[in-house]
Design a protein around this motif. Sequence first.
Motif, PDB file in Angstrom:
ATOM      1  N   THR A  86      21.759 -14.296 -30.813  1.00 29.68           N
ATOM      2  CA  THR A  86      20.410 -14.833 -30.786  1.00 29.68           C
ATOM      3  C   THR A  86      20.154 -15.503 -29.446  1.00 29.68           C
ATOM      4  OG1 THR A  86      20.473 -15.261 -33.174  1.00 29.68           O
ATOM      5  CG2 THR A  86      18.765 -16.381 -31.897  1.00 29.68           C
ATOM      6  N   THR A 100      11.412 -11.485 -28.160  1.00 26.46           N
ATOM      7  CA  THR A 100      12.803 -11.273 -27.786  1.00 26.46           C
ATOM      8  C   THR A 100      13.142  -9.793 -27.903  1.00 26.46           C
ATOM      9  OG1 THR A 100      13.552 -11.709 -30.046  1.00 26.46           O
ATOM     10  CG2 THR A 100      13.570 -13.567 -28.514  1.00 26.46           C
ATOM     11  N   ARG A 101      14.213  -9.413 -27.240  1.00 25.77           N
ATOM     12  CA  ARG A 101      14.687  -8.029 -27.284  1.00 25.77           C
ATOM     13  C   ARG A 101      16.210  -8.063 -27.215  1.00 25.77           C
ATOM     14  NH1 ARG A 101      12.005  -3.742 -23.286  1.00 25.77           N
ATOM     15  NH2 ARG A 101      10.284  -4.189 -24.722  1.00 25.77           N
ATOM     16  N   TYR A 102      16.841  -7.160 -27.957  1.00 34.44           N
ATOM     17  CA  TYR A 102      18.301  -7.130 -28.016  1.00 34.44           C
ATOM     18  C   TYR A 102      18.829  -5.711 -27.841  1.00 34.44           C
ATOM     19  CZ  TYR A 102      17.875 -11.782 -30.072  1.00 34.44           C
ATOM     20  OH  TYR A 102      17.572 -13.106 -30.294  1.00 34.44           O
ATOM     21  N   ASP A 124      21.173  -2.768 -29.056  1.00 29.86           N
ATOM     22  CA  ASP A 124      21.542  -2.378 -30.420  1.00 29.86           C
ATOM     23  C   ASP A 124      22.922  -2.909 -30.804  1.00 29.86           C
ATOM     24  OD1 ASP A 124      19.970   0.922 -30.332  1.00 29.86           O
ATOM     25  OD2 ASP A 124      19.155  -1.068 -30.759  1.00 29.86           O
ATOM     26  N   LYS A 148      22.471  -6.655 -32.035  1.00 34.83           N
ATOM     27  CA  LYS A 148      21.413  -7.031 -33.006  1.00 34.83           C
ATOM     28  C   LYS A 148      22.032  -7.557 -34.291  1.00 34.83           C
ATOM     29  CE  LYS A 148      17.599  -4.035 -31.604  1.00 34.83           C
ATOM     30  NZ  LYS A 148      16.802  -2.815 -31.938  1.00 34.83           N
ATOM     31  N   GLY A 149      21.472  -8.667 -34.769  1.00 39.46           N
ATOM     32  CA  GLY A 149      21.976  -9.269 -35.993  1.00 39.46           C
ATOM     33  C   GLY A 149      23.156 -10.194 -35.789  1.00 39.46           C
ATOM     34  N   ARG A 150      23.750 -10.172 -34.599  1.00 41.02           N
ATOM     35  CA  ARG A 150      24.905 -11.037 -34.318  1.00 41.02           C
ATOM     36  C   ARG A 150      24.602 -12.080 -33.244  1.00 41.02           C
ATOM     37  NH1 ARG A 150      29.396  -8.976 -32.131  1.00 41.02           N
ATOM     38  NH2 ARG A 150      28.318  -7.299 -31.009  1.00 41.02           N
ATOM     39  N   ALA A 172      20.343  -9.203 -24.035  1.00 37.85           N
ATOM     40  CA  ALA A 172      19.194  -9.798 -24.721  1.00 37.85           C
ATOM     41  C   ALA A 172      18.223 -10.354 -23.698  1.00 37.85           C
ATOM     42  CB  ALA A 172      19.637 -10.906 -25.672  1.00 37.85           C
TER      43      ALA A 172
END
Length: 121
Positions: free
Chosen positions: A69, A58-60, A62, A65-67, A49
């Motif tokens: 932060t 921000t960038r994550y 794959d 993502k969703g888990r 991230a």
Amino acid sequence: QVQLVESGGGLVQTGGSLRLSCAASGRTFSYYAMGWFRQPPGKEREFVAAISWSGGSTRYADSVKGRFTISRDNAKNTVYLQMNSLKPEDTAVYYCGRGDSPVVSGAYANWGQGTQVTVSS
């Protein structure tokens, strides 16, 4: 030369949560993007991230993502990684790195010593 110190790793069960912190030295923390990377056992370091200088972008990866932060507190020279719904494949040494620009798309370096995250099944 910035110094980065990661903390917050540990052993957690599948589905659990951890919050990693990365404290930076120096007065230029807020000028640069910051990133989290990880190195699983026997594998190369990989991107997790990143967050821009202001926190507005921000960038994550794959896989997180969703888990996960990412966030930062420029007043405290600290960047965080909140990790929820952890999986065994998240097991790795986690590193933070400073970007070479204010935006997330730059390169990252100046690694800390890392913090171990182990997720048991």
